[in-house]
Scaffold this active site. Sequence first.
Site, PDB file in Angstrom:
ATOM      1  N   ARG A 229      42.612  34.118  19.611  1.00 43.67           N
ATOM      2  CA  ARG A 229      42.491  32.858  20.352  1.00 43.67           C
ATOM      3  C   ARG A 229      41.082  32.285  20.275  1.00 43.67           C
ATOM      4  O   ARG A 229      40.896  31.076  20.095  1.00 43.67           O
ATOM      5  CB  ARG A 229      42.888  33.081  21.823  1.00 43.67           C
TER       6      ARG A 229
ATOM      7  N   CYS B  37      45.637  35.367  34.204  1.00 47.32           N
ATOM      8  CA  CYS B  37      44.925  36.615  33.881  1.00 47.32           C
ATOM      9  C   CYS B  37      45.101  37.612  35.019  1.00 47.32           C
ATOM     10  O   CYS B  37      45.640  38.690  34.832  1.00 47.32           O
ATOM     11  CB  CYS B  37      43.452  36.327  33.619  1.00 47.32           C
TER      12      CYS B  37
ATOM     13  N   ILE C 169      33.988  42.925  26.606  1.00 49.54           N
ATOM     14  CA  ILE C 169      32.741  42.177  26.478  1.00 49.54           C
ATOM     15  C   ILE C 169      32.771  41.497  25.113  1.00 49.54           C
ATOM     16  O   ILE C 169      32.963  42.167  24.088  1.00 49.54           O
ATOM     17  CB  ILE C 169      31.517  43.107  26.584  1.00 49.54           C
ATOM     18  N   TYR C 170      32.615  40.185  25.069  1.00 52.72           N
ATOM     19  CA  TYR C 170      32.603  39.468  23.789  1.00 52.72           C
ATOM     20  C   TYR C 170      31.341  39.804  22.994  1.00 52.72           C
ATOM     21  O   TYR C 170      30.298  40.142  23.559  1.00 52.72           O
ATOM     22  CB  TYR C 170      32.689  37.958  24.019  1.00 52.72           C
TER      23      TYR C 170
ATOM     24  N   SER D  58      33.861  31.924  26.456  1.00 52.00           N
ATOM     25  CA  SER D  58      34.836  31.710  25.381  1.00 52.00           C
ATOM     26  C   SER D  58      36.075  31.034  25.939  1.00 52.00           C
ATOM     27  O   SER D  58      36.740  31.582  26.819  1.00 52.00           O
ATOM     28  CB  SER D  58      35.211  33.049  24.728  1.00 52.00           C
TER      29      SER D  58
ATOM     30  N   ARG E 149      45.682  41.335  33.678  1.00 50.37           N
ATOM     31  CA  ARG E 149      46.044  41.737  32.321  1.00 50.37           C
ATOM     32  C   ARG E 149      44.844  41.749  31.389  1.00 50.37           C
ATOM     33  O   ARG E 149      44.804  42.516  30.417  1.00 50.37           O
ATOM     34  CB  ARG E 149      47.128  40.824  31.749  1.00 50.37           C
ATOM     35  N   SER E 150      43.839  40.890  31.649  1.00 48.51           N
ATOM     36  CA  SER E 150      42.716  40.723  30.732  1.00 48.51           C
ATOM     37  C   SER E 150      41.506  40.247  31.511  1.00 48.51           C
ATOM     38  O   SER E 150      41.642  39.432  32.429  1.00 48.51           O
ATOM     39  CB  SER E 150      43.089  39.695  29.653  1.00 48.51           C
ATOM     40  N   CYS E 151      40.311  40.742  31.147  1.00 49.51           N
ATOM     41  CA  CYS E 151      39.122  40.364  31.903  1.00 49.51           C
ATOM     42  C   CYS E 151      37.883  40.314  31.020  1.00 49.51           C
ATOM     43  O   CYS E 151      37.514  41.313  30.385  1.00 49.51           O
ATOM     44  CB  CYS E 151      38.892  41.337  33.055  1.00 49.51           C
ATOM     45  N   ASP E 152      37.239  39.155  30.989  1.00 49.59           N
ATOM     46  CA  ASP E 152      35.912  38.968  30.411  1.00 49.59           C
ATOM     47  C   ASP E 152      34.931  39.526  31.442  1.00 49.59           C
ATOM     48  O   ASP E 152      34.611  38.876  32.437  1.00 49.59           O
ATOM     49  CB  ASP E 152      35.699  37.464  30.169  1.00 49.59           C
TER      50      ASP E 152
END
Length: 283
Positions: free
Chosen positions: A22, A160, A222-223, A282, A180-183
Amino acid sequence: MRQYLNLCQRIIDQGHWVENERTGKRCLTVINADLTYDVANNQFPLITTRKSYWKAAIAEFLGYIRGYDNAADFRKLGTKTWDANANENQAWLNNPVRKGTDDMGRVYGVQGRRWRKPNGETVDQLRKIVNNLSKGIDDRGEILTFFNPGEIDLGCLRPCMHTHTFSLLGDTLYLTSYQRSCDVPLGLNFNQIQVFTFLALMAQITGKKAGQAYHKIINAHIYEDQFELMRDVQLKREPFPLPRLEINPDIKTLEDLETWVTMDDFKVIGYQCHEAIKYPFSV
């Protein structure tokens, strides 16, 4: 907040690089993270190893409680968090169900307050939970979920942090929230504020004592463009003691939250922090 820093260090030390289609970026990723927030003793989980902003997080969740589906309504509460997803997400802009500028579709609070049944009627999940808890009832199904697979394509974004389960032990209320997802550098600070505040508010309006809030994250990451700032700057800092959150005691009902409550009804006391860190976001 040591458990937050421990998770960040775990990702740095043990994470796997995963390509994210994405965003077109790589993420350093771990699976399963469990955090606990002490709402009973008002240990407000606001990150202290960088300057953090809490009002937008509470404003956003208040919008969910109200079932808002328009970014303009969120802006009126004091947060611009839905502007980009409502107006700059190309897939959503091309979606024929989109109603126009600022429309978010059937996301988050819409599902929580107006979940559609096959016959066209709607279910107010939050109202049912508040009614039961106010009577001291825990049917082991006091669940608020924003994740509706049948209507994912009717909104601008999948949720999220998607499900919140309340539990009563005596007159003490607990919350378990699933994500479900975490920055982690950016989003987790936001989400842990929301988990803490949701339990505090629900305890207050149902006449219960607040206990612990449990936050379960499936994919914590972590990006790649956040990695060095986390490793070389934030993780080198020592955390300060946690602040406290004060909520206007005149907030006593779900109707209060739906009508007159603003960010002026919340105050953070005793917040100390290090300098801000500008992490890339992002979309």
